[in-house]
Motif scaffolding. Sequence first.
Motif, mmCIF file in Angstrom:
data_model
loop_
_atom_site.group_PDB
_atom_site.id
_atom_site.type_symbol
_atom_site.label_atom_id
_atom_site.label_comp_id
_atom_site.label_asym_id
_atom_site.label_seq_id
_atom_site.Cartn_x
_atom_site.Cartn_y
_atom_site.Cartn_z
ATOM 1 N N UNK A 95 13.212 33.538 10.264
ATOM 2 C CA UNK A 95 13.014 33.949 9.218
ATOM 3 C C UNK A 95 13.806 34.565 8.280
ATOM 4 N N UNK A 96 14.709 33.562 7.393
ATOM 5 C CA UNK A 96 15.221 33.822 6.400
ATOM 6 C C UNK A 96 14.231 33.671 4.735
ATOM 7 N N UNK A 97 14.080 34.852 4.257
ATOM 8 C CA UNK A 97 14.068 35.504 3.216
ATOM 9 C C UNK A 97 14.923 34.517 1.738
ATOM 10 N N UNK A 98 14.214 34.391 0.653
ATOM 11 C CA UNK A 98 15.453 34.403 -0.215
ATOM 12 C C UNK A 98 15.034 34.834 -2.061
ATOM 13 N N UNK A 99 15.311 34.625 -2.395
ATOM 14 C CA UNK A 99 15.144 35.318 -4.012
ATOM 15 C C UNK A 99 15.950 35.027 -5.123
ATOM 16 N N UNK A 100 15.225 34.485 -6.255
ATOM 17 C CA UNK A 100 16.060 33.990 -7.252
ATOM 18 C C UNK A 100 16.373 34.594 -9.065
ATOM 19 N N UNK A 101 17.637 34.785 -9.187
ATOM 20 C CA UNK A 101 17.413 35.304 -10.589
ATOM 21 C C UNK A 101 18.412 34.686 -11.670
ATOM 22 N N UNK A 102 17.864 34.236 -12.766
ATOM 23 C CA UNK A 102 18.559 33.822 -13.902
ATOM 24 C C UNK A 102 19.435 34.880 -14.474
ATOM 25 N N UNK A 103 20.832 34.251 -14.085
ATOM 26 C CA UNK A 103 21.547 35.190 -15.666
ATOM 27 C C UNK A 103 21.774 33.981 -17.278
ATOM 28 N N UNK A 104 22.071 35.093 -17.494
ATOM 29 C CA UNK A 104 22.493 34.381 -19.199
ATOM 30 C C UNK A 104 23.319 34.683 -19.435
ATOM 31 N N UNK A 105 24.547 34.114 -20.003
ATOM 32 C CA UNK A 105 26.041 34.358 -19.863
ATOM 33 C C UNK A 105 26.323 33.398 -20.898
ATOM 34 N N UNK A 106 26.707 34.433 -22.140
ATOM 35 C CA UNK A 106 26.544 33.493 -23.256
ATOM 36 C C UNK A 106 25.661 32.284 -24.001
ATOM 37 N N UNK A 107 26.316 31.661 -23.682
ATOM 38 C CA UNK A 107 25.260 30.170 -24.120
ATOM 39 C C UNK A 107 24.562 29.549 -23.130
ATOM 40 N N UNK A 108 25.124 30.287 -21.540
ATOM 41 C CA UNK A 108 24.869 29.102 -19.988
ATOM 42 C C UNK A 108 23.710 30.309 -19.796
ATOM 43 N N UNK A 109 23.136 29.529 -18.566
ATOM 44 C CA UNK A 109 22.052 30.383 -17.707
ATOM 45 C C UNK A 109 22.989 29.857 -16.429
ATOM 46 N N UNK A 110 22.805 30.921 -15.564
ATOM 47 C CA UNK A 110 22.968 30.659 -14.717
ATOM 48 C C UNK A 110 22.017 30.903 -13.501
ATOM 49 N N UNK A 111 21.701 30.221 -12.632
ATOM 50 C CA UNK A 111 20.294 30.688 -11.020
ATOM 51 C C UNK A 111 21.109 31.344 -10.228
#
Length: 587
Positions: free
Chosen positions: A288-304
């Motif tokens: 029953x694991x649930x996941x959620x993602x969000x994109x981070x814009x840091x400077x010129x980079x993008x993290x997830x």
Amino acid sequence: MRKKLKLIGNLATPSLKTYITAATVVLLASLLVSFWTWNNARTSLKRDIATTLQGGTDGARDMVISKIGTYAEVLNGAAGLFKALPTVNQQAWTNYVSHLNIQNRYPGLQAIVYSEVVPDNERDAYIAGRQTDRPGFSIRPEGQRDVYVPVRLIEPNVGENAQVIGFDPYQEPARKKAMDQARDTGALSITSRLVLVPDQNNPKASPGFIIFVPVYSNNAPLDTVNERRAALIGFVSAGVRSYELIDGLLGSAITENSAVQVFDGTNQDAKNLIYESPTLSNLRKQPGIISSSSVITVGSNRWTLVGYVNQSIASKAQRNQPRLFLIAGILFSFMIAGGLLFVMITRARHIAHEKNREVQEAKDSLISLASHQLRTPATGVKQFIGMLMDGYAGDVSKEQKRMLQKAYQSNERQLEIINQILHVTRADSGRLVLRKEPVDLHSLIRRVIDEHAGSIKDRQQRVIVSKARAGLSVQADPQYLTMVLDNLLSNASKYSHPRTTIRITTKQSGDTITIAVSDAGVGISDEDMPRLFQKFSRIDNELSIEAGGTGIGLYLCEQVMTLHDGSITVKSTEGEGSTFTVSLPSK
């Protein structure tokens, strides 16, 4: 009478199969609603958890962006030193950084660095100048390049950090790409996932990244890319260990029921992983694991940023709600279906009972009428045969007398069957009335044996009577008790082979008198026992065809003994014989 029986027989009632089908349909419909409710509750729980998780993920994203912005402010402040001071040396750099208290206020930040742009034609002079205050200074790695950007200042300037002096980050593709981006945009830029220079000799080093802020010469125009490139004099940068950064920001919020991963870019691949909370490995083992993602814009980079939780973050009441809905729904479904089936079967049994009662009354009336009509001529036949045998119509020959005796015996059997049918009819209708009186038990047994003396003699059998004591008396109806013992002795003789012994044993124990009739006959199997006292039930064996009978004798015996507040029981072994025991109260 026939019309009445036909009318009753035509009264149709739904079958048990119909009732079960109706109850099953109700059960399935109720279960369907229960499962629908359970699924909705489960979906709602997951949706609520997912909403909570998404809120938490977005909050974590904002915290990371905010902290990176704080780091950028620190680096911009350091870049401002080159505008405020004519010369920035190591002491000025140390004074600025030491006041920031980066080890406690900026998790993951390892050092603040200044790297200076050195064209190839100034390389040798630059090295010579640096060696005056730092003997042995060199630009690493060695090699011919158009431009060098060696580290000139670093703080803290101790341990492994001190070895970074002279390192040229511009020669490494990931760092060069971020430095070019910062130079051309005039804003901070962040490298992709890499290992910091102090950690490069550690195979277990955690990943990190570097933030670059460009430093331009004072009063230079910076409106175009070319102007910014011409004005560039260096970069202020900070190396950050991503695990320390995110643990410092989110560590206190991560529990055993949650986990976080951060990837460099939008591709969630292991090679791009820059952070993973230690709770994730155990969390993945749970259902029953649930996941959620969000994109981070840091400077010129993008993290997830990916957040994980299990259902334990919800309250116990919330987690149990779908299960409770399901259990309650299933129980309710079975109760409704079972109640409906019970009502329908009860109603059907009532209808069937009324129908059977009417049928039985009609049958009893018909049987009683038929028995009376049959008994009258049979009684007349008995009288006339008796008169012939006694010579009222003249002398009869031996052959004629033998034939008359056979006719007399056949007529007696017919009368016996008619009488039994009448008794059964009375018993079933509750009209069998006892006339109790004191009965000398042994005299009654002797009379029964005498009545069967002829048939027992013909089969070369013998009867042994074991008396409890002389003068044993019981309060009973002599006619019906005689009928019971007559039936048991007749069966013992008919279902035993010739030249066998029948034993009749009487006993008294307290207020109970028992009469046991034992034989060494064919016996009764365990499978046939349940049918033994059923009306019109006959058990097939090797002597049943020869013995004949209607299958109502033992049924009638049981009814008579019940009316006497007594009982009749049997013990039997197939092939070895049977013992029927009659129990009567002595008073």
